[in-house]
Design a protein around this motif. Sequence first.
Motif, PDB file in Angstrom:
ATOM      1  N   PHE A   5      28.194  -7.711 -73.784  1.00 18.66           N
ATOM      2  CA  PHE A   5      27.278  -8.088 -73.683  1.00 18.66           C
ATOM      3  C   PHE A   5      26.547  -8.598 -75.237  1.00 18.66           C
ATOM      4  O   PHE A   5      26.296  -9.603 -75.622  1.00 18.66           O
ATOM      5  N   LEU A   6      26.823  -7.509 -76.057  1.00 15.59           N
ATOM      6  CA  LEU A   6      25.934  -6.899 -77.112  1.00 15.59           C
ATOM      7  C   LEU A   6      26.924  -7.977 -78.471  1.00 15.59           C
ATOM      8  O   LEU A   6      26.257  -8.472 -79.267  1.00 15.59           O
ATOM      9  N   SER A   7      28.020  -8.226 -78.133  1.00 11.26           N
ATOM     10  CA  SER A   7      29.179  -8.904 -78.944  1.00 11.26           C
ATOM     11  C   SER A   7      29.045 -10.289 -78.760  1.00 11.26           C
ATOM     12  O   SER A   7      29.194 -11.402 -79.062  1.00 11.26           O
ATOM     13  N   PHE A   8      28.623 -10.351 -77.073  1.00 12.44           N
ATOM     14  CA  PHE A   8      28.204 -11.925 -76.842  1.00 12.44           C
ATOM     15  C   PHE A   8      27.028 -12.103 -77.410  1.00 12.44           C
ATOM     16  O   PHE A   8      27.061 -13.362 -78.131  1.00 12.44           O
ATOM     17  N   LEU A   9      25.786 -11.879 -78.139  1.00 10.78           N
ATOM     18  CA  LEU A   9      24.945 -12.239 -78.191  1.00 10.78           C
ATOM     19  C   LEU A   9      25.101 -12.291 -79.913  1.00 10.78           C
ATOM     20  O   LEU A   9      24.733 -13.189 -80.052  1.00 10.78           O
ATOM     21  N   PHE A 149      29.301 -18.497 -65.943  1.00 11.83           N
ATOM     22  CA  PHE A 149      29.475 -18.786 -67.343  1.00 11.83           C
ATOM     23  C   PHE A 149      28.057 -19.304 -67.638  1.00 11.83           C
ATOM     24  O   PHE A 149      27.306 -19.825 -68.429  1.00 11.83           O
ATOM     25  N   LEU A 150      27.082 -19.996 -66.239  1.00 14.12           N
ATOM     26  CA  LEU A 150      26.437 -20.801 -66.185  1.00 14.12           C
ATOM     27  C   LEU A 150      24.451 -19.998 -67.067  1.00 14.12           C
ATOM     28  O   LEU A 150      24.585 -20.344 -67.670  1.00 14.12           O
ATOM     29  N   ILE A 151      24.830 -18.757 -67.135  1.00 13.36           N
ATOM     30  CA  ILE A 151      24.187 -17.628 -67.097  1.00 13.36           C
ATOM     31  C   ILE A 151      24.445 -17.511 -69.053  1.00 13.36           C
ATOM     32  O   ILE A 151      23.375 -17.643 -69.680  1.00 13.36           O
ATOM     33  N   TYR A 152      25.506 -16.836 -69.172  1.00 15.48           N
ATOM     34  CA  TYR A 152      25.570 -17.011 -70.662  1.00 15.48           C
ATOM     35  C   TYR A 152      25.875 -18.410 -71.556  1.00 15.48           C
ATOM     36  O   TYR A 152      25.167 -18.189 -72.293  1.00 15.48           O
TER      37      TYR A 152
END
Length: 205
Positions: A5-9, A149-152
């Motif tokens: 999740f940190l990588s995504f941010l 997918f929606l939240i991200y």
Amino acid sequence: MSYGFLSFLLAVLVINLSPGPAMLYVMNQSLRHGVRTGLKAAAGVEFGVFFYVLLAAFGLMLIFKEVPLLYRTVQVAGAFYLVYLAYLSWPRRKGGDGSATSDRSPEPARYAFSKGMLINLSNPKIGLFFISLLPQFVPSDASPAWLYFLIYGLIFNISGILVNMTVGLTAHSLRDAIQRSTWFDYVPPVLFAAIAVFAFIRGLA
């Protein structure tokens, strides 16, 4: 908070902060027509992103994976639209004094939202993010997957809203300083054209 999740941010931050046609359009509209129009443009580009969020959430982005020609068609169409924007934003010369000035007719401001939406709908950077990168951050065992997918996607969308709204506001506050540099009027159309060339190359490769 997981490493994924940190990588995504981090990826979201880098993508939204990197200059692109949407950010450039918001800045240009704010400088030429005021902060209200700049914010309309920002809202439009993020509405375009929200369309991709919905596609990703409900699996319709798989169509682009299965039919690459369709996605290339979207890329090429977007490139043509960027060329059109480059033409519209190129400084015009007033008759007689030879000075270059930007077109300040009410028409571009009136359609700031819809044009901003079209820019991001045809933006290869946004499409590539939702097709290629977003699925890598969603766990394979995520259930229900569409909710992840929606939240991200909404996180990406909200981040873009904050960045582009900030661009619209700060561009307006720096208006006088930037307008004293006459060469700045040529930056938006040149960059639009450069991004269009890049999109053509990717779409036709």
